[in-house]
Write a protein that holds these residues in place. Sequence first.
Motif, PDB file in Angstrom:
ATOM      1  N   LEU A  78      74.286 -29.552  11.653  1.00  0.00           N
ATOM      2  CA  LEU A  78      72.979 -29.378  11.007  1.00  0.00           C
ATOM      3  C   LEU A  78      71.885 -30.139  11.742  1.00  0.00           C
ATOM      4  CD1 LEU A  78      73.895 -29.532   7.206  1.00  0.00           C
ATOM      5  CD2 LEU A  78      73.506 -27.522   8.635  1.00  0.00           C
ATOM      6  N   ALA A  79      72.187 -31.333  12.224  1.00  0.00           N
ATOM      7  CA  ALA A  79      71.183 -32.086  12.979  1.00  0.00           C
ATOM      8  C   ALA A  79      70.802 -31.356  14.256  1.00  0.00           C
ATOM      9  CB  ALA A  79      71.711 -33.486  13.299  1.00  0.00           C
ATOM     10  N   ALA A  80      71.781 -30.749  14.915  1.00  0.00           N
ATOM     11  CA  ALA A  80      71.482 -29.994  16.129  1.00  0.00           C
ATOM     12  C   ALA A  80      70.657 -28.754  15.801  1.00  0.00           C
ATOM     13  CB  ALA A  80      72.782 -29.601  16.830  1.00  0.00           C
ATOM     14  N   LEU A  81      70.959 -28.089  14.680  1.00  0.00           N
ATOM     15  CA  LEU A  81      70.204 -26.893  14.289  1.00  0.00           C
ATOM     16  C   LEU A  81      68.766 -27.227  13.903  1.00  0.00           C
ATOM     17  CD1 LEU A  81      72.848 -24.903  12.205  1.00  0.00           C
ATOM     18  CD2 LEU A  81      71.979 -24.383  14.498  1.00  0.00           C
ATOM     19  N   ALA A  82      68.529 -28.455  13.476  1.00  0.00           N
ATOM     20  CA  ALA A  82      67.150 -28.853  13.154  1.00  0.00           C
ATOM     21  C   ALA A  82      66.249 -28.736  14.376  1.00  0.00           C
ATOM     22  CB  ALA A  82      67.135 -30.282  12.612  1.00  0.00           C
ATOM     23  N   ALA A  83      66.816 -28.881  15.566  1.00  0.00           N
ATOM     24  CA  ALA A  83      66.024 -28.844  16.789  1.00  0.00           C
ATOM     25  C   ALA A  83      65.737 -27.425  17.267  1.00  0.00           C
ATOM     26  CB  ALA A  83      66.742 -29.617  17.899  1.00  0.00           C
ATOM     27  N   VAL A  84      66.485 -26.436  16.767  1.00  0.00           N
ATOM     28  CA  VAL A  84      66.304 -25.058  17.248  1.00  0.00           C
ATOM     29  C   VAL A  84      65.788 -24.128  16.153  1.00  0.00           C
ATOM     30  CG1 VAL A  84      68.027 -25.314  19.055  1.00  0.00           C
ATOM     31  CG2 VAL A  84      68.735 -24.480  16.795  1.00  0.00           C
ATOM     32  N   THR A  85      65.419 -24.694  15.002  1.00  0.00           N
ATOM     33  CA  THR A  85      64.793 -23.939  13.924  1.00  0.00           C
ATOM     34  C   THR A  85      63.568 -24.709  13.458  1.00  0.00           C
ATOM     35  OG1 THR A  85      66.215 -25.034  12.286  1.00  0.00           O
ATOM     36  CG2 THR A  85      66.931 -22.886  13.116  1.00  0.00           C
ATOM     37  N   GLU A  86      62.698 -24.021  12.722  1.00  0.00           N
ATOM     38  CA  GLU A  86      61.444 -24.649  12.291  1.00  0.00           C
ATOM     39  C   GLU A  86      61.261 -24.640  10.778  1.00  0.00           C
ATOM     40  OE1 GLU A  86      56.622 -24.202  13.215  1.00  0.00           O
ATOM     41  OE2 GLU A  86      58.099 -22.909  14.211  1.00  0.00           O
ATOM     42  N   HIS A  87      61.733 -23.613  10.110  1.00  0.00           N
ATOM     43  CA  HIS A  87      61.505 -23.465   8.671  1.00  0.00           C
ATOM     44  C   HIS A  87      62.786 -23.409   7.853  1.00  0.00           C
ATOM     45  CE1 HIS A  87      57.274 -22.546   9.483  1.00  0.00           C
ATOM     46  NE2 HIS A  87      57.681 -21.695  10.399  1.00  0.00           N
ATOM     47  N   GLU A 101      66.939  -4.385   8.611  1.00  0.00           N
ATOM     48  CA  GLU A 101      66.814  -3.185   7.790  1.00  0.00           C
ATOM     49  C   GLU A 101      66.628  -3.444   6.301  1.00  0.00           C
ATOM     50  OE1 GLU A 101      69.896  -0.365   8.632  1.00  0.00           O
ATOM     51  OE2 GLU A 101      69.852  -0.747  10.798  1.00  0.00           O
ATOM     52  N   VAL A 102      67.340  -4.411   5.725  1.00  0.00           N
ATOM     53  CA  VAL A 102      67.251  -4.646   4.284  1.00  0.00           C
ATOM     54  C   VAL A 102      66.022  -5.465   3.928  1.00  0.00           C
ATOM     55  CG1 VAL A 102      68.408  -5.596   2.258  1.00  0.00           C
ATOM     56  CG2 VAL A 102      69.751  -4.486   4.060  1.00  0.00           C
ATOM     57  N   VAL A 103      65.745  -6.507   4.681  1.00  0.00           N
ATOM     58  CA  VAL A 103      64.597  -7.367   4.387  1.00  0.00           C
ATOM     59  C   VAL A 103      63.286  -6.577   4.323  1.00  0.00           C
ATOM     60  CG1 VAL A 103      63.144  -9.219   5.342  1.00  0.00           C
ATOM     61  CG2 VAL A 103      65.626  -9.547   5.136  1.00  0.00           C
ATOM     62  N   PRO A 104      63.005  -5.643   5.266  1.00  0.00           N
ATOM     63  CA  PRO A 104      61.754  -4.876   5.145  1.00  0.00           C
ATOM     64  C   PRO A 104      61.636  -4.097   3.837  1.00  0.00           C
ATOM     65  CG  PRO A 104      62.625  -4.688   7.371  1.00  0.00           C
ATOM     66  CD  PRO A 104      63.678  -5.371   6.552  1.00  0.00           C
ATOM     67  N   TYR A 105      62.743  -3.587   3.314  1.00  0.00           N
ATOM     68  CA  TYR A 105      62.680  -2.900   2.023  1.00  0.00           C
ATOM     69  C   TYR A 105      62.320  -3.870   0.900  1.00  0.00           C
ATOM     70  CZ  TYR A 105      64.421   1.700   3.479  1.00  0.00           C
ATOM     71  OH  TYR A 105      64.537   2.950   4.046  1.00  0.00           O
ATOM     72  N   LEU A 106      62.934  -5.049   0.898  1.00  0.00           N
ATOM     73  CA  LEU A 106      62.605  -6.040  -0.130  1.00  0.00           C
ATOM     74  C   LEU A 106      61.130  -6.428  -0.058  1.00  0.00           C
ATOM     75  CD1 LEU A 106      65.771  -8.323   0.142  1.00  0.00           C
ATOM     76  CD2 LEU A 106      65.231  -6.727  -1.712  1.00  0.00           C
ATOM     77  N   GLN A 107      60.611  -6.564   1.143  1.00  0.00           N
ATOM     78  CA  GLN A 107      59.189  -6.856   1.307  1.00  0.00           C
ATOM     79  C   GLN A 107      58.326  -5.699   0.807  1.00  0.00           C
ATOM     80  OE1 GLN A 107      59.455  -7.658   5.526  1.00  0.00           O
ATOM     81  NE2 GLN A 107      59.325  -9.891   5.218  1.00  0.00           N
ATOM     82  N   GLU A 108      58.760  -4.480   1.081  1.00  0.00           N
ATOM     83  CA  GLU A 108      58.028  -3.299   0.617  1.00  0.00           C
ATOM     84  C   GLU A 108      58.012  -3.233  -0.912  1.00  0.00           C
ATOM     85  OE1 GLU A 108      58.873   1.456   0.633  1.00  0.00           O
ATOM     86  OE2 GLU A 108      59.142   0.399   2.551  1.00  0.00           O
ATOM     87  N   PHE A 109      59.108  -3.680  -1.552  1.00  0.00           N
ATOM     88  CA  PHE A 109      59.169  -3.695  -3.013  1.00  0.00           C
ATOM     89  C   PHE A 109      58.296  -4.800  -3.609  1.00  0.00           C
ATOM     90  CE2 PHE A 109      63.870  -2.194  -2.633  1.00  0.00           C
ATOM     91  CZ  PHE A 109      63.436  -0.940  -2.198  1.00  0.00           C
ATOM     92  N   GLY A 110      57.806  -5.714  -2.775  1.00  0.00           N
ATOM     93  CA  GLY A 110      56.971  -6.813  -3.248  1.00  0.00           C
ATOM     94  C   GLY A 110      57.729  -7.956  -3.883  1.00  0.00           C
ATOM     95  N   VAL A 111      59.045  -8.086  -3.536  1.00  0.00           N
ATOM     96  CA  VAL A 111      59.864  -9.126  -4.159  1.00  0.00           C
ATOM     97  C   VAL A 111      60.376 -10.151  -3.156  1.00  0.00           C
ATOM     98  CG1 VAL A 111      60.571  -7.621  -6.057  1.00  0.00           C
ATOM     99  CG2 VAL A 111      61.965  -7.715  -3.958  1.00  0.00           C
ATOM    100  N   TYR A 112      59.893 -10.080  -1.914  1.00  0.00           N
ATOM    101  CA  TYR A 112      60.385 -10.994  -0.887  1.00  0.00           C
ATOM    102  C   TYR A 112      59.238 -11.414   0.015  1.00  0.00           C
ATOM    103  CZ  TYR A 112      63.679 -13.053   2.442  1.00  0.00           C
ATOM    104  OH  TYR A 112      64.373 -13.930   3.225  1.00  0.00           O
ATOM    105  N   ARG A 113      59.262 -12.660   0.402  1.00  0.00           N
ATOM    106  CA  ARG A 113      58.169 -13.244   1.180  1.00  0.00           C
ATOM    107  C   ARG A 113      57.943 -12.518   2.504  1.00  0.00           C
ATOM    108  NH1 ARG A 113      62.192 -17.616   1.949  1.00  0.00           N
ATOM    109  NH2 ARG A 113      61.069 -18.854   0.418  1.00  0.00           N
ATOM    110  N   THR A 114      56.728 -12.617   3.003  1.00  0.00           N
ATOM    111  CA  THR A 114      56.396 -12.123   4.345  1.00  0.00           C
ATOM    112  C   THR A 114      56.132 -13.284   5.290  1.00  0.00           C
ATOM    113  OG1 THR A 114      54.070 -11.908   3.696  1.00  0.00           O
ATOM    114  CG2 THR A 114      55.459  -9.948   3.493  1.00  0.00           C
ATOM    115  N   GLU A 115      56.082 -14.482   4.747  1.00  0.00           N
ATOM    116  CA  GLU A 115      56.021 -15.710   5.542  1.00  0.00           C
ATOM    117  C   GLU A 115      56.477 -16.853   4.658  1.00  0.00           C
ATOM    118  OE1 GLU A 115      51.306 -16.820   4.751  1.00  0.00           O
ATOM    119  OE2 GLU A 115      51.951 -16.099   6.717  1.00  0.00           O
ATOM    120  N   TYR A 116      56.888 -17.945   5.285  1.00  0.00           N
ATOM    121  CA  TYR A 116      57.323 -19.102   4.511  1.00  0.00           C
ATOM    122  C   TYR A 116      56.144 -19.706   3.757  1.00  0.00           C
ATOM    123  CZ  TYR A 116      61.973 -19.158   6.645  1.00  0.00           C
ATOM    124  OH  TYR A 116      63.246 -18.846   7.030  1.00  0.00           O
TER     125      TYR A 116
END
Length: 454
Positions: A79-88, A415-430
């Motif tokens: 997890l400490a190593a992944l902190a360096a290669v991810t942001e959110h 493929e699935v995330v864009p549908y959830l965003q289209e339904f208005g139930v999932y974030r488009t940014e953090y």
Amino acid sequence: MTKQVHLAAHFPGVNNTTVWSDPNSGSHIEFDSFTRFAQTAERGLFDFLFLAEGLRLREQHGEIYDLDVVGRPDTFTVLAALAAVTEHLGLAGTINSTFNEPFEVARQFATLDHLSDGRAAWNVVTSWDEFTGQNFRRGGFLPQDQRYRRARQFLETAIELWDSWLDDDVSADKVTGRFLRRDDAGAFDHVDDQFAISGHFSVPRSPQGRPVIFQAGDSEEGREFAAARADAIFSRHSDRDAGRAFYADVKGRLPSHGRRREDLLILPAATFVLGDTDAEAADIAHEVRLAQVSGQTAIAFLEQLWNRDLSDHDPDGPLPEVDPIPGENTVAKGRASVRIHRDPRDVAAQWRHIAAAGNLTTRELIIEVTGRQSFVGSAETVAREIDDLVQADASDGFILVPHITPGGLDRFVDEVVPYLQEFGVYRTEYEGRTLRENLGLGARRRSNTPVRLA
């Protein structure tokens, strides 16, 4: 009010979920696998990545269990190593409260929260078996009531350590880059029947104040523990009826602890298979189940419930006529498969009923009870099913467990995330900077009084 769907990703532990025979199945140890998996989850705007942890390789009949030989890298290191290669992306780790110590774990999580700028989470678990305890000085094991008592006091102690620093206890010297603190910052003195420690906590208050707390227990003790202190609970109830019952039960416990329904998220684990059509996905899911449960694997699962040597049993024949052997001394060391069933003979009776109703062989029965996917269909079908379950209060979202690592999330994200965003139930940014903010949880401020869990 329409609820927002929360999604997370579980980097699979060593089990039969992963289809090792697939040429796309990669290493569970090389860092490139963790990096690709985490970065895909972040691209999909997932809340967090979750790592399980085992403190000893599993055995069956005194030999290393064939699905566990790949090993288990240390959670904090990954997890400490992944902190360096991810942001959110949040970074959630399963850390045991039975054999570890509060100061060490609190220090590690506070450090991870600093390194990740507020993205650390702790899945608080206990360990029930003497087999695992042999790796540690304390050895042995604790009965269930004592395990949860230690876990409650362990978490209470960790919270006291994190809260020993006030938000204004530390300031940065802009010239030298040193940290300056008050003399009493980090002071603690904790005594109960599990721990007697005192001194100064060595890590200043982290961005979240405390890491997000997860809990996974399904027993009465586990549900009450989660209602009292957890920010999110992992559930194994991913179907509609069982999910709604579990959701109502746990959420209904919150007011007695002075908490609101929105203070605790319920996130079942969920597997999935996607296809261009629902029919194609069903065909793929059937092949995945066959790959996940070989004849040898079916016998291994059967032995874990029956608690006896069934190596001569035909996986393509009916279930054994003999009953399981109840008890703590199980043939499958380091696995809770037998222990989580309060009455193995009752479970065996249920399995016999399912097998008789479907005219199933042993292997087909094991596939039915262990290898089924939560979501099967086209991307739109799966997105609608996920949204339906969240809006029906069967969950607040799902922790996705793909059957291929590390690329198993790719199609879901694309493929699935864009549908959830289209339904208005999932974030488009953090929404925020910290995991707590992205989960929609309130900030954890320092307690004025010690935390006491009944």
